[in-house]
Design an enzyme around this catalytic site. Structure first.
Site, PDB file in Angstrom:
ATOM      1  N   PRO A 169      15.168  -1.092  -0.247  1.00 24.56           N
ATOM      2  CA  PRO A 169      15.662  -2.031   0.761  1.00 24.56           C
ATOM      3  C   PRO A 169      15.755  -3.470   0.272  1.00 24.56           C
ATOM      4  CG  PRO A 169      13.433  -1.331   1.290  1.00 24.56           C
ATOM      5  CD  PRO A 169      13.901  -0.472   0.158  1.00 24.56           C
ATOM      6  N   ASN A 170      16.824  -4.099   0.703  1.00 25.85           N
ATOM      7  CA  ASN A 170      17.126  -5.511   0.474  1.00 25.85           C
ATOM      8  C   ASN A 170      17.549  -5.842  -0.952  1.00 25.85           C
ATOM      9  OD1 ASN A 170      16.542  -6.271   3.201  1.00 25.85           O
ATOM     10  ND2 ASN A 170      14.379  -6.004   2.690  1.00 25.85           N
ATOM     11  N   ARG A 181      19.299 -13.401  -1.829  1.00 19.88           N
ATOM     12  CA  ARG A 181      18.000 -13.399  -1.155  1.00 19.88           C
ATOM     13  C   ARG A 181      16.941 -14.042  -2.043  1.00 19.88           C
ATOM     14  NH1 ARG A 181      13.964  -8.629  -1.184  1.00 19.88           N
ATOM     15  NH2 ARG A 181      12.399  -9.386   0.265  1.00 19.88           N
ATOM     16  N   TYR A 193      13.655 -14.041  -6.981  1.00 20.82           N
ATOM     17  CA  TYR A 193      14.358 -12.934  -7.638  1.00 20.82           C
ATOM     18  C   TYR A 193      15.458 -13.375  -8.596  1.00 20.82           C
ATOM     19  CZ  TYR A 193      11.993 -10.337  -3.978  1.00 20.82           C
ATOM     20  OH  TYR A 193      11.031  -9.798  -3.163  1.00 20.82           O
ATOM     21  N   ASN A 252      12.843   0.946  -8.131  1.00 23.04           N
ATOM     22  CA  ASN A 252      12.386  -0.275  -7.500  1.00 23.04           C
ATOM     23  C   ASN A 252      12.494   0.008  -6.014  1.00 23.04           C
ATOM     24  OD1 ASN A 252      11.971  -2.752  -6.326  1.00 23.04           O
ATOM     25  ND2 ASN A 252      13.150  -3.889  -7.845  1.00 23.04           N
ATOM     26  N   ALA A 275      10.028  -3.042  -0.659  1.00 20.21           N
ATOM     27  CA  ALA A 275       8.879  -3.038   0.247  1.00 20.21           C
ATOM     28  C   ALA A 275       8.306  -1.643   0.461  1.00 20.21           C
ATOM     29  CB  ALA A 275       9.285  -3.653   1.585  1.00 20.21           C
ATOM     30  N   GLU A 331       8.148   2.651 -12.292  1.00 17.02           N
ATOM     31  CA  GLU A 331       8.224   1.776 -11.124  1.00 17.02           C
ATOM     32  C   GLU A 331       8.518   0.365 -11.638  1.00 17.02           C
ATOM     33  OE1 GLU A 331       5.275   0.140  -7.545  1.00 17.02           O
ATOM     34  OE2 GLU A 331       4.511   1.596  -8.997  1.00 17.02           O
ATOM     35  N   HIS A 356       9.360  -3.762 -10.610  1.00 16.40           N
ATOM     36  CA  HIS A 356       9.396  -4.887  -9.663  1.00 16.40           C
ATOM     37  C   HIS A 356       9.902  -6.101 -10.424  1.00 16.40           C
ATOM     38  CE1 HIS A 356       7.191  -2.738  -6.564  1.00 16.40           C
ATOM     39  NE2 HIS A 356       6.425  -2.275  -7.531  1.00 16.40           N
ATOM     40  N   ARG A 363       2.043 -12.818  -5.346  1.00 18.37           N
ATOM     41  CA  ARG A 363       2.653 -12.956  -4.020  1.00 18.37           C
ATOM     42  C   ARG A 363       1.644 -12.577  -2.936  1.00 18.37           C
ATOM     43  NH1 ARG A 363       8.346 -10.421  -3.940  1.00 18.37           N
ATOM     44  NH2 ARG A 363       8.422 -11.712  -2.066  1.00 18.37           N
TER      45      ARG A 363
END
Length: 152
Positions: A19-20, A27, A32, A83, A86, A107, A109, A116
């Protein structure tokens, strides 16, 4: 008579984004960066080609669709880069789907989740991944390809 290769073709590496991530470049560029998802997909495809691999890139904002694609990867992929956005921090469904895979899973990120919010410090999927790349920006996808290539 046609020549047959003694080495079977390697299945593509599936690159799944959650998502996103379709909003990359727009964003929170301070977190990012300005690279878009389309840019990342081009970079990954070029690196895969250089490594003698193929990739299938997909993005969804829907958990169930990501689970379906992980299930599909069981038969159609040689490795998986994920990735999950969330969902990395919340999805038992994605964890359980990944646990069924018998292939390298990385995985990824883009940001350093440990710099964060505290809720990002735990991943439900890390325990079923071969490895985790975090905080190195978009090059993390290319490094994940390198890692998968080394495991094949």
């Amino acid at each position: 008579m046609a020549k047959s290769s003694s080495k079977a073709a390697v299945k593509p590496v599936h690159v799944l984004n959650g998502p996103n991530l379709n909003l990359l470049g727009l964003r929170e560029p301070h977190i990012y960066g300005s690279t878009t998802l389309a840019d990342i997909e081009k970079q990954v495809a070029a690196r895969a080609k250089a490594l003698g691999l193929a990739v299938v890139c997909r993005q969804s904002n829907h958990e169930g669709e990501l689970v379906d694609w992980i299930h599909e990867a069981r038969q159609k992929a040689s490795g998986l880069i994920l990735n999950a956005g969330a969902y990395s921090h919340t999805s038992i469904a994605i964890h359980d789907a990944l646990a069924t895979l018998d292939m390298p899973v990385v995985e990824v990120h883009i940001s350093n989740v440990y710099k964060r919010e505290s809720f990002r410090h735990h991943s439900t999927i890390s325990s079923v991944a071969t490895g985790v790349i975090c905080g190195l920006g978009t090059i993390g996808y290319e490094l994940a390809l390198e890692a998968i290539k080394s495991k094949l």
